[in-house]
Design a protein around this motif. Structure first.
Motif, PDB file in Angstrom:
ATOM      1  N   UNK A 147       0.818  -1.220   0.000  1.00 24.72           N
ATOM      2  CA  UNK A 147       0.000   0.000   0.000  1.00 24.72           C
ATOM      3  C   UNK A 147       0.852   1.271   0.000  1.00 24.72           C
ATOM      4  N   UNK A 148       2.073   1.195   0.553  1.00 21.73           N
ATOM      5  CA  UNK A 148       2.922   2.400   0.596  1.00 21.73           C
ATOM      6  C   UNK A 148       3.957   2.440  -0.517  1.00 21.73           C
ATOM      7  N   UNK A 149       3.847   1.570  -1.501  1.00 19.33           N
ATOM      8  CA  UNK A 149       4.879   1.475  -2.554  1.00 19.33           C
ATOM      9  C   UNK A 149       4.596   2.442  -3.703  1.00 19.33           C
ATOM     10  N   UNK A 150       5.472   2.416  -4.709  1.00 18.66           N
ATOM     11  CA  UNK A 150       5.371   3.336  -5.857  1.00 18.66           C
ATOM     12  C   UNK A 150       3.997   3.210  -6.520  1.00 18.66           C
ATOM     13  N   UNK A 151       3.511   4.308  -7.129  1.00 18.59           N
ATOM     14  CA  UNK A 151       2.178   4.271  -7.752  1.00 18.59           C
ATOM     15  C   UNK A 151       2.028   3.138  -8.763  1.00 18.59           C
ATOM     16  N   UNK A 152       3.074   2.856  -9.554  1.00 15.29           N
ATOM     17  CA  UNK A 152       2.953   1.791 -10.567  1.00 15.29           C
ATOM     18  C   UNK A 152       2.718   0.436  -9.902  1.00 15.29           C
ATOM     19  N   UNK A 153       3.327   0.246  -8.751  1.00 13.25           N
ATOM     20  CA  UNK A 153       3.167  -1.031  -8.036  1.00 13.25           C
ATOM     21  C   UNK A 153       1.766  -1.112  -7.434  1.00 13.25           C
ATOM     22  N   UNK A 154       1.330  -0.002  -6.840  1.00 14.05           N
ATOM     23  CA  UNK A 154      -0.023  -0.010  -6.242  1.00 14.05           C
ATOM     24  C   UNK A 154      -1.082  -0.268  -7.313  1.00 14.05           C
ATOM     25  N   UNK A 155      -0.859   0.343  -8.488  1.00 13.94           N
ATOM     26  CA  UNK A 155      -1.817   0.157  -9.580  1.00 13.94           C
ATOM     27  C   UNK A 155      -1.864  -1.309 -10.011  1.00 13.94           C
ATOM     28  N   UNK A 156      -0.683  -1.931 -10.172  1.00 17.96           N
ATOM     29  CA  UNK A 156      -0.658  -3.350 -10.528  1.00 17.96           C
ATOM     30  C   UNK A 156      -1.304  -4.183  -9.420  1.00 17.96           C
ATOM     31  N   UNK A 157      -1.118  -3.714  -8.183  1.00 13.92           N
ATOM     32  CA  UNK A 157      -1.644  -4.444  -7.036  1.00 13.92           C
ATOM     33  C   UNK A 157      -3.147  -4.612  -7.082  1.00 13.92           C
ATOM     34  N   UNK A 158      -3.838  -3.715  -7.807  1.00 17.31           N
ATOM     35  CA  UNK A 158      -5.307  -3.843  -7.896  1.00 17.31           C
ATOM     36  C   UNK A 158      -5.707  -5.153  -8.567  1.00 17.31           C
ATOM     37  N   UNK A 159      -4.767  -5.739  -9.324  1.00 18.20           N
ATOM     38  CA  UNK A 159      -5.072  -7.019  -9.993  1.00 18.20           C
ATOM     39  C   UNK A 159      -4.850  -8.222  -9.064  1.00 18.20           C
ATOM     40  N   UNK A 160      -4.324  -7.970  -7.868  1.00 18.43           N
ATOM     41  CA  UNK A 160      -4.057  -9.094  -6.944  1.00 18.43           C
ATOM     42  C   UNK A 160      -5.341  -9.372  -6.166  1.00 18.43           C
TER      43      UNK A 160
END
Ligand SMILES: Cc1cc2nc3c(=O)[nH]c(=O)nc-3n(C[C@H](O)[C@H](O)[C@H](O)COP(=O)(O)OP(=O)(O)OC[C@H]3O[C@@H](n4cnc5c(N)ncnc54)[C@H](O)[C@@H]3O)c2cc1C
Length: 368
Positions: free
Chosen positions: A239-252
């Protein structure tokens, strides 16, 4: 010579291929009747690509994975800091390979069978007796057999290690765990991407269609977690990581797709064999994945073990020569990886990842 390999993982299968190349008869036993592996990927660097080339299965391996020639480092806020070209050690092939573990298992399994080794699934050894001239075994399917030598490639929790070295300490929890999840590969994804920060994140391509995300977090204990709820827990960790990672995280979103593993290490001190029985791969030296070399060390072990068996009349002499060649490099990987792991937890000096990776490349680029 006739060899039994205990464990049909990356180490056991590459040992079988390498020994068949030296005309040694090989039987592999694997306790998992499904021969299943984790559904996510693995990254392998230039020394490993070179080792797979030496094993004689490079084209199948490259075709089953995704080759890439650079590593990118990003700041925690997502800014690209550096794109570092990777050295090539297998001319004509990519520097690095990312590959799905099931695809790697398929390539290795087919390679083992094509070279005439026998694979017995759903079988373990229930008794191992080193008689001096042979090793006599009883198996869980009720059969008995004798071999000239036994290779224990049964991983972190190796029963072969417990039998050979009952005094060896059990695997030690390193204080961190890794969360992994497959995602569709984005079209610009042509390198291993690492994001350093309080939570370490990486993205690695493993095929034209897929990549996987790995997330390294400090976790209070070394227990596995129930599968239910893992997707939300992994999203929460980034949740506190770079925006690109958080965005990809929505697919998890799929609990079943998350592979969560607490990190443990093992390093057998002193010889890796007793009599005609020897350890290989994680059974002898399990590392944390901070330098991405665990499976690579197992594959290199396999080549060296087979070479030494071809060179020496007695397995014990081959095992001693194998250990002398492998112990320094494998110890280095385990110890440097653990230093990075401890530094990230504030338990030791922080380690500069760029320098650590460059230093490691110098070591592993040397001939095996
Ligand atoms: C989170 C994580 C990420 C990693 N990422 C990377 C990476 O990117 N790159 C890399 O190079 N390495 C990586 N590694 C390390 C790598 O996975 C291991 O080093 C590698 O799998 C070791 O192979 P092995 O064959 O020695 O052991 P294993 O892969 O554990 O295989 C052992 C096999 O033996 C079988 N077995 C066990 N006991 C018995 C028995 N009694 N009888 C018969 N069969 C038995 C098991 O079922 C298994 O198939 C990572 C490790 C972790 C934990």
């Amino acid at each position: 010579m006739r060899a039994l390999v205990i464990g049909g993982g990356i180490g056991g299968l590459t040992a079988a291929i390498a020994m068949r190349r030296q005309k040694i008869d090989v039987v592999v036993i694997e306790r998992d009747p499904e021969w299943s592996v984790e559904g996510v990927g693995i990254t392998q660097q230039s020394n490993v690509v070179r080792a797979v080339h030496q094993l004689g299965i490079i084209d199948d391996y490259v075709n089953a994975g995704f080759g890439y020639d650079a590593v990118e480092a990003y700041a925690p806020d997502g800014k690209l800091l550096a794109r570092v070209p990777s050295p090539h050690l297998a001319p004509g092939y990519p520097a690095n390979i990312g590959i799905a573990r099931p695809a790697l298992n398929r390539v290795l399994g087919e390679g083992v069978k094509a070279r005439g080794a026998e694979v017995r699934l759903g079988v373990t050894a229930t008794s191992i007796a080193d008689r001096g001239e042979t090793v006599d075994l009883k198996f869980s399917d009720g059969s008995v057999d004798s071999f000239d030598l036994v290779v224990g490639a049964d991983g972190l929790g190796s029963q072969t290690r417990s039998k050979l070295f009952p005094e060896a300490p059990p695997p030690a929890y390193a204080g961190q765990a890794v969360w992994r999840y497959n995602l569709p590969r984005t079209s610009d994804m042509d390198a291993l991407r690492t994001y350093n920060g309080a939570v370490g994140v990486g993205l690695a391509p493993i095929s034209r269609e897929q990549m996987y995300m790995f997330v390294v977090t400090a976790e209070p204990d070394g227990q596995r977690l129930p599968q239910e709820g893992l997707a939300a827990a992994m999203r929460q960790r980034i949740a506190g990581c770079a925006p690109a990672i958080r965005e990809l995280g929505e697919q998890i979103t799929d609990d079943a797709g998350v592979v969560y593993r607490p990190l443990h290490t093992v390093l057998v001190d002193g010889p890796w064999h007793r009599g005609r029985i020897v350890l290989l791969g994680d059974a002898a030296h399990a590392t944390t994945p901070h330098l991405g070399q665990g499976a690579g060390m197992a594959i290199e072990d396999s080549l060296v073990l087979a070479e030494e068996l071809a060179r020496h009349g007695q397995p014990q002499d081959a095992f001693a020569a194998y250990h002398a060649r492998r112990a320094p490099r494998c110890s280095y990987i385990v110890e440097r990886s653990l230093a990075i792991c401890r530094g990230q937890q504030g338990l030791g000096e922080p380690v500069d990842m760029g320098r650590a990776a460059a230093e490691m490349f110098k070591v592993v680029a040397q001939p095996i």
